[in-house]
Enzyme design. Structure first.
Site, PDB file in Angstrom:
ATOM      1  N   PRO A  21      61.459  28.236 -45.755  1.00  0.00           N
ATOM      2  CG  PRO A  21      59.477  27.221 -46.419  1.00  0.00           C
ATOM      3  CD  PRO A  21      60.451  28.283 -46.811  1.00  0.00           C
ATOM      4  CB  CYS A  22      64.765  26.222 -41.845  1.00  0.00           C
ATOM      5  SG  CYS A  22      63.741  25.834 -40.413  1.00  0.00           S
ATOM      6  CD  GLN A  23      60.402  22.740 -42.077  1.00  0.00           C
ATOM      7  OE1 GLN A  23      60.651  23.513 -42.988  1.00  0.00           O
ATOM      8  NE2 GLN A  23      59.511  23.017 -41.139  1.00  0.00           N
TER       9      GLN A  23
END
Length: 421
Positions: free
Chosen positions: A125-127
């Site tokens: 997940p890139c957040q």
């Protein structure tokens, strides 16, 4: 089921709704397993597995019945052997369960008589790496455990020893922690026995009507004589504008939900050329969120500014009675029209699941944000791709995905790399 020895296999981690999966399957790879923690994204993956299975068996009509709500999801899934559906592992990847997951995947390989994993794909997940995420976090995401999921990714590399891996993420990964995080990521990959290279690639260059830049890391075992592939820019996409995505879709009122419906015209040349809409497709998930009267007044002002002046107003230019945020600096770019006359849209993001203000439909008669199907098309998902879950979950899945057109072209290059060995 024994996988042909020449059939290349892949394992996907942090799989999401299956943008990478769609690309690798289209390029002829066989999935070993998909690991995804989100329940709705996992159901979307299963539904897509069923679609590909039924098409191969010449039974696509059963899938169409599901889209038309003539059969239930359980009935649809009942058409496919469990060994296919069980490819999806709906679990979180964590320190606590990583060896359990590795064991589950190894068991699946035995069941399918798959001897090795050729490629591992996926991106955590890139957040936590995004500039927006860091701006909202006073600790600059330093304590966010998602920053360290790459270490778990590396564990899979060490166990399964693929020839190649593809690691996708936002460009903010390079600057997170003043570049220290990226240094650590590279070191971990190297210590696992892989040489890596990366490029920042734009989905638009792969035929996607969207300005979407992502870091694509490709790694290969150090002993293999490989190089980062050259990707030719798709110049044909330059013939088209964003309006190609909208013109055959019926108008919607805010809150209107057309789960199945009829197109109002033939597919545009763009949709046909890139395989997004085929002749036997039916329209699904053309569903829009509701908006209050204040937001619709704002949308009208923004659409008028773009259509008449090709201008995007700042938040402070709104009439005072339409402003709801005290922090006028942070919200100056809160609203944005998906301009139909530009070659690409703004980046489709997971935040679309929370509100649609940054993705206003350009038709002033509709005064709404884009529908699920419109967002999916901007991401290059084909119209026969069905997303499971409530509308907010669908938007989130779409925003988090790798565009399938981009994924397929990456997969084809990976295939060439391995076949050249």
């Amino acid at each position: 089921m024994r996988v042909n020895s020449k059939q290349l296999t892949y394992l996907e981690l942090f799989a999401g709704a299956g943008g990478l999966a769609e690309g690798f399957s289209s390029a002829g790879f066989t999935p070993v397993a998909y690991v995804e923690m989100d329940r709705y994204a996992s159901l979307t993956l299963k539904t897509r597995i069923v679609y590909h299975y039924l098409v191969k068996k010449g039974k696509a009509g059963i899938y169409t019945k599901y889209l038309q709500k003539k059969i239930s999801r359980e009935e649809l899934y009942g058409m496919v052997p469990n060994i296919e559906l069980n490819t999806v592992i709906n679990e979180e990847i964590s320190e606590e369960n990583i060896y359990y997951l590795i064991g589950v995947i190894q068991n699946k390989m035995k069941q399918k008589k798959i001897e090795n994993v050729d490629v591992i794909v996926g991106g955590p997940p890139c957040q936590a790496y995004s500039l927006i995420g860091r701006a909202r976090d006073p600790y600059r995401m330093k304590n966010d455990r998602r920053n360290y999921l790459y270490q778990l990714y590396v564990k899979f590399l060490e166990v399964f020893k693929p020839k190649v891996f593809v690691f996708e993420n936002v460009p903010g990964l390079l600057s997170a922690g003043n570049g220290k995080l990226w240094e650590d990521v590279q070191r971990y990959f190297k210590e696992a026995g892989f040489k890596i290279e990366y490029k920042i690639l734009n989905a638009y260059d792969f035929g996607v009507l969207q300005n979407r830049k992502r870091i694509i890391v490709i790694g290969w075992r150090i002993e293999l004589n490989l190089e980062y592939p050259e990707f030719e820019k798709d110049s044909y996409v330059e013939k088209f504008n964003v309006k190609e995505v909208f013109k055959d879709l019926p108008p919607l009122k805010p809150g209107e939900k057309m789960y199945t419906g009829e197109y109002i015209g033939e597919p545009s040349e763009y949709l046909k050329y890139y395989g997004i809409r085929n002749n036997d497709d039916i329209l699904t998930l053309h569903i829009a969120r509701n908006h209050n009267e204040r937001d619709r007044r704002i949308y009208k002002l923004y659409i008028e500014a773009w259509m008449k002046e090709k201008r995007r107003p700042e938040y402070n230019e709104l009439p005072e009675e339409l402003k709801t945020h005290r922090n006028r600096k942070a919200f100056k770019d809160r609203f944005k029209v998906v301009a139909p006359d530009l070659p690409y849209s703004q980046t489709i993001v997971a935040h679309l699941g929370k509100d649609g203000h940054y993705f206003i439909h350009p038709d002033i008669n509709q005064l709404r944000s884009i529908s699920v199907r419109e967002a999916a098309r901007l991401q290059s998902f084909p119209d026969n791709f069905y997303f499971e879950g409530p509308m907010t979950a669908m938007f989130r899945q779409i925003g988090n995905a790798v565009p399938p057109l981009m994924a397929q072209k990456i997969a084809e290059k990976i295939k060439e790399m391995i076949n050249a060995l």
